[in-house]
Motif scaffolding. Sequence first.
Motif, PDB file in Angstrom:
ATOM      1  N   CYS A  43      16.424  18.166 -15.096  1.00 24.35           N
ATOM      2  CA  CYS A  43      15.808  18.159 -13.897  1.00 24.35           C
ATOM      3  C   CYS A  43      16.308  17.336 -12.625  1.00 24.35           C
ATOM      4  O   CYS A  43      17.092  16.673 -13.022  1.00 24.35           O
ATOM      5  CB  CYS A  43      14.289  17.541 -14.305  1.00 24.35           C
ATOM      6  SG  CYS A  43      14.441  15.855 -14.636  1.00 24.35           S
ATOM      7  N   VAL A  48      17.321  16.135 -21.262  1.00 27.90           N
ATOM      8  CA  VAL A  48      17.442  14.760 -21.748  1.00 27.90           C
ATOM      9  C   VAL A  48      16.055  14.692 -22.784  1.00 27.90           C
ATOM     10  O   VAL A  48      15.302  15.023 -22.377  1.00 27.90           O
ATOM     11  CB  VAL A  48      17.077  13.983 -20.150  1.00 27.90           C
ATOM     12  CG1 VAL A  48      16.642  12.515 -20.772  1.00 27.90           C
ATOM     13  CG2 VAL A  48      18.263  13.986 -19.337  1.00 27.90           C
ATOM     14  N   CYS A  85      14.746  20.557 -19.206  1.00 26.29           N
ATOM     15  CA  CYS A  85      15.779  19.233 -18.876  1.00 26.29           C
ATOM     16  C   CYS A  85      16.171  18.990 -20.486  1.00 26.29           C
ATOM     17  O   CYS A  85      15.052  18.757 -21.295  1.00 26.29           O
ATOM     18  CB  CYS A  85      15.078  18.572 -18.011  1.00 26.29           C
ATOM     19  SG  CYS A  85      15.937  17.163 -17.812  1.00 26.29           S
ATOM     20  N   HIS A 103      16.595  13.535 -13.255  1.00 19.27           N
ATOM     21  CA  HIS A 103      17.628  13.048 -14.438  1.00 19.27           C
ATOM     22  C   HIS A 103      19.019  13.557 -13.967  1.00 19.27           C
ATOM     23  O   HIS A 103      19.932  12.844 -14.048  1.00 19.27           O
ATOM     24  CB  HIS A 103      17.229  13.899 -15.440  1.00 19.27           C
ATOM     25  CG  HIS A 103      16.214  13.069 -16.329  1.00 19.27           C
ATOM     26  ND1 HIS A 103      15.193  13.738 -17.039  1.00 19.27           N
ATOM     27  CD2 HIS A 103      16.118  11.958 -16.635  1.00 19.27           C
ATOM     28  CE1 HIS A 103      14.623  12.607 -17.780  1.00 19.27           C
ATOM     29  NE2 HIS A 103      14.963  11.593 -17.525  1.00 19.27           N
ATOM     30  N   CYS A 157      12.275  14.617 -22.163  1.00 17.92           N
ATOM     31  CA  CYS A 157      11.916  15.236 -20.752  1.00 17.92           C
ATOM     32  C   CYS A 157      11.277  16.592 -21.198  1.00 17.92           C
ATOM     33  O   CYS A 157      12.146  17.450 -21.641  1.00 17.92           O
ATOM     34  CB  CYS A 157      12.969  15.151 -19.890  1.00 17.92           C
ATOM     35  SG  CYS A 157      12.484  15.667 -18.243  1.00 17.92           S
TER      36      CYS A 157
HETATM   37 ZN   LIG Z   1      14.670  15.622 -17.056  1.00 17.47          ZN
END
Ligand SMILES: [Zn+2]
Length: 425
Positions: free
Chosen positions: A374, A341, A339, A377, A344
Amino acid sequence: MTTLERASHLARQAVAALDAALAALPPDLAGGAEATTMAEHFARAAQLAEAGAALYARRAAATEAYRAVGHPDAGTWLARVSGTPLGRAREVLSTAQALSDLPDVERAYRSGKLSGPMAKVIVAAGHCDPTSAPELVEAARDGSFSQVAAEARRVITRSRSEEDQRAREARARARRFCRVSSPEGGGVRIDVFLTSAQGARALALLEREAAAVFDEVRSAGREHEPHERYRADALVRLLCGSARATASDGSDLGRSGPGTHVVVRVEAAALRRGCTEGDETCEISGVGPVSVATARALLGDALFNVVIADGVDVRCVTGTRRTIPTALRVALFERDRTCVVPGCSVSHHLEIDHWRTGYALHGPTNLANLARLCGPHHSMKTNTGWRLDGGPGRWRWTRAGPGSSAFRPERDGPRSRPPPARRRE
Ligand SMILES: [Zn+2]
């Protein structure tokens, strides 16, 4: 008062203060914000406490002080006083001992900025290449454990030559096994050790099947279980010949995309030269480094997509299916292995987001406009005003409140997007 007496006094005070803080925990903590702050305070205290225990234990081990309290070696003594398994206690000690050669890492560990496991992976890389240590310490500030561990692994790999890498592959080949046993508690246990290339081939099929199992669980509305259980079900299906070949959304991307195919990433220059140099990589995604000779041999293999990269740019994707969407998907999977972010590290069941311009707003389906997120998120971005900015290698995750002009609820989400645009790995 000596320095050590003063340190001892301060440590006792700190323990008493933590004890009091925990005793004052109200049974019905109203605000979530206070709870997250408190958890962060205690997590930092835990890191400091672990560093303190390890560094003083190192001193106790050097002076054999554990003998006076009836223990044969420092590991069993530390396991006893910290209530941890022997293996873990020995690991903590050996990390603390190895730190004395790496002052930058020791300083960060001492100030509670590194967890024990984080310090351990940095120490391993630092011993292969001491110049990498400050960068890894810096990366540990914002990065997740798995990101730092992956970077540390790359440092270790870079310090090996092509010959070392081939020798490792030969050793792995000589070690391969598949052991079957019946544990006393019931069930069957299968332990398998494969070469990187064998493992990558087997894992590609296993993960595709596990994703199909997950799809079925989800569409049946059954409760989710850990991914390793889906893998176990998938293994049985594959071995017993009842594997489903198609994904639940009916698309054939599950079969021809990188979910099925193994991705090998190699730098163009290394491929030409026959070995890696400097920062260059040659690795099978999700499995680890392989020799350039192996990567070359896999170029014509139907199961493998060889991504030939030049730095962060993907130059060429080779494989049997050369359609643009497949190449784009391979490149995207290769770029966003987790992911995007920051912090993460989820790598399973990722969703593809048209992050800059939404799908419903006719955002282009190209590498620059796509990112893998993910599920949680993705949902935060779509429904609660969180924003993704920056781009590959410099992602930022910020919140724009409903009152702010930056808050634009997207129409690129699970509710309005047609199912084919919302694909999972
Ligand atoms: Zn994530």
